[in-house]
Design a protein around this motif. Structure first.
Motif, PDB file in Angstrom:
ATOM      1  N   ILE A 159      -3.557  -2.715 -15.193  1.00  9.82           N
ATOM      2  CA  ILE A 159      -4.637  -3.635 -14.827  1.00  9.82           C
ATOM      3  C   ILE A 159      -5.758  -3.650 -15.871  1.00  9.82           C
ATOM      4  N   PRO A 160      -6.245  -2.486 -16.360  1.00 13.26           N
ATOM      5  CA  PRO A 160      -7.268  -2.555 -17.408  1.00 13.26           C
ATOM      6  C   PRO A 160      -6.805  -3.327 -18.641  1.00 13.26           C
ATOM      7  N   MET A 189       0.824  -1.202   0.000  1.00 10.74           N
ATOM      8  CA  MET A 189       0.000   0.000   0.000  1.00 10.74           C
ATOM      9  C   MET A 189       0.866   1.262   0.000  1.00 10.74           C
ATOM     10  N   ASN A 190       2.090   1.100   0.489  1.00  6.77           N
ATOM     11  CA  ASN A 190       3.032   2.189   0.454  1.00  6.77           C
ATOM     12  C   ASN A 190       2.451   3.476   1.006  1.00  6.77           C
ATOM     13  N   THR A 237      -8.784  -0.609 -10.203  1.00 11.45           N
ATOM     14  CA  THR A 237      -7.896   0.526 -10.445  1.00 11.45           C
ATOM     15  C   THR A 237      -8.135   1.664  -9.456  1.00 11.45           C
ATOM     16  N   SER A 238      -9.342   1.763  -8.930  1.00  7.05           N
ATOM     17  CA  SER A 238      -9.640   2.810  -7.947  1.00  7.05           C
ATOM     18  C   SER A 238      -9.094   2.455  -6.570  1.00  7.05           C
ATOM     19  N   ILE A 239      -9.072   1.146  -6.262  1.00  9.04           N
ATOM     20  CA  ILE A 239      -8.660   0.687  -4.935  1.00  9.04           C
ATOM     21  C   ILE A 239      -7.656  -0.456  -5.119  1.00  9.04           C
ATOM     22  N   PRO A 240      -6.414  -0.157  -5.510  1.00 11.48           N
ATOM     23  CA  PRO A 240      -5.422  -1.207  -5.772  1.00 11.48           C
ATOM     24  C   PRO A 240      -4.869  -1.786  -4.471  1.00 11.48           C
ATOM     25  N   HIS A 241      -5.610  -2.699  -3.884  1.00  8.47           N
ATOM     26  CA  HIS A 241      -5.348  -3.244  -2.557  1.00  8.47           C
ATOM     27  C   HIS A 241      -5.222  -4.758  -2.682  1.00  8.47           C
ATOM     28  N   ALA A 269      -6.806  -8.723  -9.202  1.00 13.06           N
ATOM     29  CA  ALA A 269      -7.030  -7.652  -8.226  1.00 13.06           C
ATOM     30  C   ALA A 269      -6.165  -7.827  -6.994  1.00 13.06           C
ATOM     31  N   MET A 270      -5.868  -9.075  -6.647  1.00 13.14           N
ATOM     32  CA  MET A 270      -5.073  -9.328  -5.449  1.00 13.14           C
ATOM     33  C   MET A 270      -3.588  -9.113  -5.675  1.00 13.14           C
ATOM     34  N   ALA A 271      -3.199  -8.924  -6.940  1.00  9.17           N
ATOM     35  CA  ALA A 271      -1.814  -8.553  -7.244  1.00  9.17           C
ATOM     36  C   ALA A 271      -1.680  -7.057  -7.506  1.00  9.17           C
ATOM     37  N   ALA A 272      -2.795  -6.315  -7.394  1.00 11.41           N
ATOM     38  CA  ALA A 272      -2.781  -4.889  -7.738  1.00 11.41           C
ATOM     39  C   ALA A 272      -1.815  -4.098  -6.871  1.00 11.41           C
ATOM     40  N   GLU A 273      -1.694  -4.487  -5.623  1.00 11.37           N
ATOM     41  CA  GLU A 273      -0.802  -3.776  -4.709  1.00 11.37           C
ATOM     42  C   GLU A 273       0.664  -3.961  -5.098  1.00 11.37           C
ATOM     43  N   GLU A 274       0.926  -4.996  -5.902  1.00 11.54           N
ATOM     44  CA  GLU A 274       2.300  -5.293  -6.325  1.00 11.54           C
ATOM     45  C   GLU A 274       2.566  -4.860  -7.766  1.00 11.54           C
TER      46      GLU A 274
END
Length: 463
Positions: A234-235, A1-2, A75-79, A221-226
């Protein structure tokens, strides 16, 4: 999340941002591609080839609408929590619990089904090898690979995904000389040659196995934070991924069904090698190549879903929904190693739970698939509701990608998911009862641990 943590959350464990667009595409396709190798043919047993084609096309349309809508949330909530984070932001801690628990069931129960298929494929080559022993061996190897590091894991995932796609194209090419549409259509409506109202129940009963064609693509989505640049990458990964999977699903299903007597391929874990046998015989080098290279498709999904379930366990533990023990990051490899091992223990237990999970006359694999699909559909419903809620409650939230044709796309995905849920409950009441019991037990723990969850909230939590 940085930098996206709120006050007091700066000490929370965070994941490294190392993944690029092509790696995310590899994860998106790799998570799902085992669904082209096995699982879907169980749908032929109830719906026939033509009936299942109708079901699969409806599910493909639902997933396409869902992914275009889900991308807005990702993309709005990259968590790392994915749907858990979206629902928590939209509906508070309770919404977060139900989305997180459903996603966890989906991603924890999918790997044992895939591991059993890996065992079945190896058993074709080595008849003396117990498929369950091979399945456990797969868990050990790929949990270790995921622990070593996400960059290595993602590159491996990309390589095996490309090999898996190549192998599916080879399969279609090898069986094409013996392909006959007459084979595909014979008894194609639940065993009958023509459509009738009696065909409809079988088409609804086949929904879980059509979903298996696309199940877990949302795991990106679960790799979005990375991800290095989640707003852009992502899109692209999601949209190109769903197009790739739809084309492969249609091709594999049609060519396998047209290879010969398709009834011999229903209710088995290795329909592609068996379909190829109908064309080239049991001793062809093509068959041996398919068995070996076909493992890449299963491995891609198995390996990718381990990445997905570990991030979900990690995110839930980091926010206090699971014991904080599982939120620890490996000091050297910077991966959620305890979460990886925890999901593996559950998966291995499921592999050996024949008496518990072999219910309703279905095979162990079919019931594990159904359990995983119940988790997925629940999560899809909550995610689409979260999208509608956040459009109203957080209109100013940054949305790098907005769902096209809003509200029609998310509404179609929501209605489609509700139809899937209703029909699945009707045809799989016993499995749904076990699924509901899991949610209820988890909810009891959720209530008991309410006071242990801190009042600090991340920037993603507050609408």
């Amino acid at each position: 999340m940085n930098a996206k943590t709120g006050s007091g959350a700066s000490a929370a464990p965070a994941l490294k941002q190392t993944l690029g667009t092509i790696q995310l595409w590899g994860i998106a396709v790799g998570l799902v591609i085992s669904g082209e190798y096995f699982g879907w043919s169980y749908g032929w047993a109830s719906a026939g080839t033509l009936g299942f084609t109708v079901t699969a096309l409806f599910i493909a349309a639902m997933y396409t609408a869902f992914i275009f809508s889900f991308t807005e949330l990702t993309t709005s909530i990259p968590h790392a929590g994915g749907p858990f984070a979206y629902s928590k932001k939209a509906f508070g801690p309770l919404g977060g619990y139900f989305a997180g628990a459903a996603t966890l069931i989906e991603f924890v129960f999918a790997p044992p089904a895939i591991a059993l298929a890996i065992g079945a494929y190896l058993n074709v080559q080595f008849p003396s090898l117990d498929p369950k022993t091979a399945a456990v061996g797969a868990y050990v190897v790929f949990m270790a690979l995921n622990i070593v590091g996400v960059q290595i894991a993602a590159m491996f995932e990309l390589c095996v995904t490309l090999l898996a796609i190549f192998e599916l194209l080879v399969f279609m090419g090898v069986v094409s000389p013996g392909f006959s549409m007459a084979h595909f259509t014979k008894g194609g409506w639940s065993g009958q040659d023509s459509f009738s109202l009696a065909s409809i129940p079988g088409m609804f009963a086949a929904i879980p196995f059509a979903i298996w064609f696309f199940l877990a693509i949302e795991g990106v989505a679960m790799a979005a934070e990375e991800a290095k640049d989640p707003k852009r990458s992502i899109p692209i990964a999601y949209i190109t991924g769903i197009i790739t999977l739809v084309l492969l699903a249609i091709g594999v299903m049609v060519f396998a069904g047209g290879a010969g007597d398709w009834t011999k391929l229903a209710n088995i874990n290795d329909p592609l090698p068996q379909a190829m046998k109908l064309i080239v015989g049991e001793h062809s080098s093509w068959l041996h190549m398919l068995v070996w290279l076909g493992l890449f498709g299963l491995i891609a999904s198995f390996h990718g879903i381990i990445l997905g379930y570990s991030r979900q366990i990690f995110a839930l533990a980091r926010d206090g929904y699971l014991p904080g023990y599982f939120a620890k990051i490996h000091p050297r490899f910077k991966t959620p190693h305890r979460a990886i091992l925890a999901g593996g223990v559950i998966g291995i237990a499921a592999i050996y739970s024949d008496q518990l999970i072999t219910l309703g006359g279905q095979t162990l694999t079919a019931n594990i698939v159904t359990m995983s699909v119940f988790g997925a559909i629940t999560m899809y419903i909550i995610s689409m509701l979260s999208l509608f809620r956040l459009r109203r409650s957080a209109p100013a939230m940054e949305r790098p990608f907005r769902a096209p044709f809003y509200p029609w796309f998310p509404a179609f995905a929501l209605v489609g998911a509700c139809v899937c849920m209703a029909t699945m409950i009707y045809y799989n009441a016993l499995i749904f009862g076990i699924f509901a019991a899991f949610l209820a037990c988890g909810y009891a723990v959720f209530l008991m641990t309410k006071n242990s969850r801190g009042t600090e909230q991340s920037a993603y939590d507050v609408a």
